[in-house]
Design a protein around this motif. Structure first.
Motif, mmCIF file in Angstrom:
data_model
loop_
_atom_site.group_PDB
_atom_site.id
_atom_site.type_symbol
_atom_site.label_atom_id
_atom_site.label_comp_id
_atom_site.label_asym_id
_atom_site.label_seq_id
_atom_site.Cartn_x
_atom_site.Cartn_y
_atom_site.Cartn_z
ATOM 1 N N GLY A 7 0.888 -0.773 0.191
ATOM 2 C CA GLY A 7 -0.328 0.242 -0.256
ATOM 3 C C GLY A 7 1.068 0.919 -0.098
ATOM 4 N N ALA A 8 1.480 1.179 0.809
ATOM 5 C CA ALA A 8 2.459 2.600 0.482
ATOM 6 C C ALA A 8 3.564 2.343 -0.772
ATOM 7 N N VAL A 9 4.499 1.535 -1.274
ATOM 8 C CA VAL A 9 5.425 1.642 -1.933
ATOM 9 C C VAL A 9 4.491 1.627 -4.065
ATOM 10 N N PHE A 10 3.213 1.057 -4.021
ATOM 11 C CA PHE A 10 2.378 0.988 -5.039
ATOM 12 C C PHE A 10 1.168 1.730 -5.100
ATOM 13 N N GLY A 11 0.813 1.862 -4.232
ATOM 14 C CA GLY A 11 -0.858 1.836 -3.812
ATOM 15 C C GLY A 11 -1.763 1.516 -3.723
ATOM 16 N N LEU A 12 -1.390 0.322 -3.413
ATOM 17 C CA LEU A 12 -2.344 -1.141 -3.850
ATOM 18 C C LEU A 12 -3.532 -0.321 -2.471
ATOM 19 N N GLU A 13 -4.665 -0.246 -3.213
ATOM 20 C CA GLU A 13 -6.183 -0.134 -1.699
ATOM 21 C C GLU A 13 -6.139 -1.473 -0.929
ATOM 22 N N ASN A 14 -5.678 -2.691 -1.296
ATOM 23 C CA ASN A 14 -6.321 -4.044 -0.634
ATOM 24 C C ASN A 14 -5.231 -4.350 0.042
ATOM 25 N N ALA A 15 -4.536 -4.176 0.515
ATOM 26 C CA ALA A 15 -3.618 -4.119 0.869
ATOM 27 C C ALA A 15 -3.902 -3.709 2.690
ATOM 28 N N GLU A 16 -2.864 -4.224 3.835
ATOM 29 C CA GLU A 16 -2.793 -4.116 4.885
ATOM 30 C C GLU A 16 -2.579 -2.986 5.291
ATOM 31 N N SER A 17 -3.382 -2.852 5.991
ATOM 32 C CA SER A 17 -2.698 -1.340 7.141
ATOM 33 C C SER A 17 -2.712 -1.211 8.544
ATOM 34 N N THR A 18 -1.780 -0.436 9.166
ATOM 35 C CA THR A 18 -1.944 -0.344 10.146
ATOM 36 C C THR A 18 -1.967 1.213 11.100
#
Length: 85
Positions: free
Chosen positions: A24-35
């Motif tokens: 999410g941080a590098v590629f901007g993918l929305e389905n990545a886990e977030s903290t």
């Protein structure tokens, strides 16, 4: 090369479950886990008898930069009594 990179990212999104936060941080993918962001206070470090004073802190008047004994870790704390440059 670009095709290989895109196929790698596409292959990573096809799995089940959230992706690691770095996607999410590098590629901007929305389905990545977030903290979630957590607020708190960093505890103040106090110098010990084996720590050495390196000098005055440039952006903190009345504070000195210390080196932790047994390593290269540095921290800022109040200057010792009577310290002057």
């Amino acid at each position: 090369m670009a095709f290989l990179s895109l196929s790698f990212v596409a292959g990573c999104t096809s799995g089940s479950g959230p992706l690691p936060p770095v996607f999410g941080a590098v590629f901007g993918l929305e389905n990545a886990e977030s903290t979630r962001f957590r607020s708190g206070k960093i505890p103040e470090t106090t110098p010990g008898p084996e720590d050495t004073v390196l000098g005055l802190a440039a952006n903190s008047p009345g504070q000195c930069v210390y080196r932790r004994a047994g390593g290269s870790r540095r921290f800022i704390a109040g200057c010792p009594e009577g310290y002057d440059v």
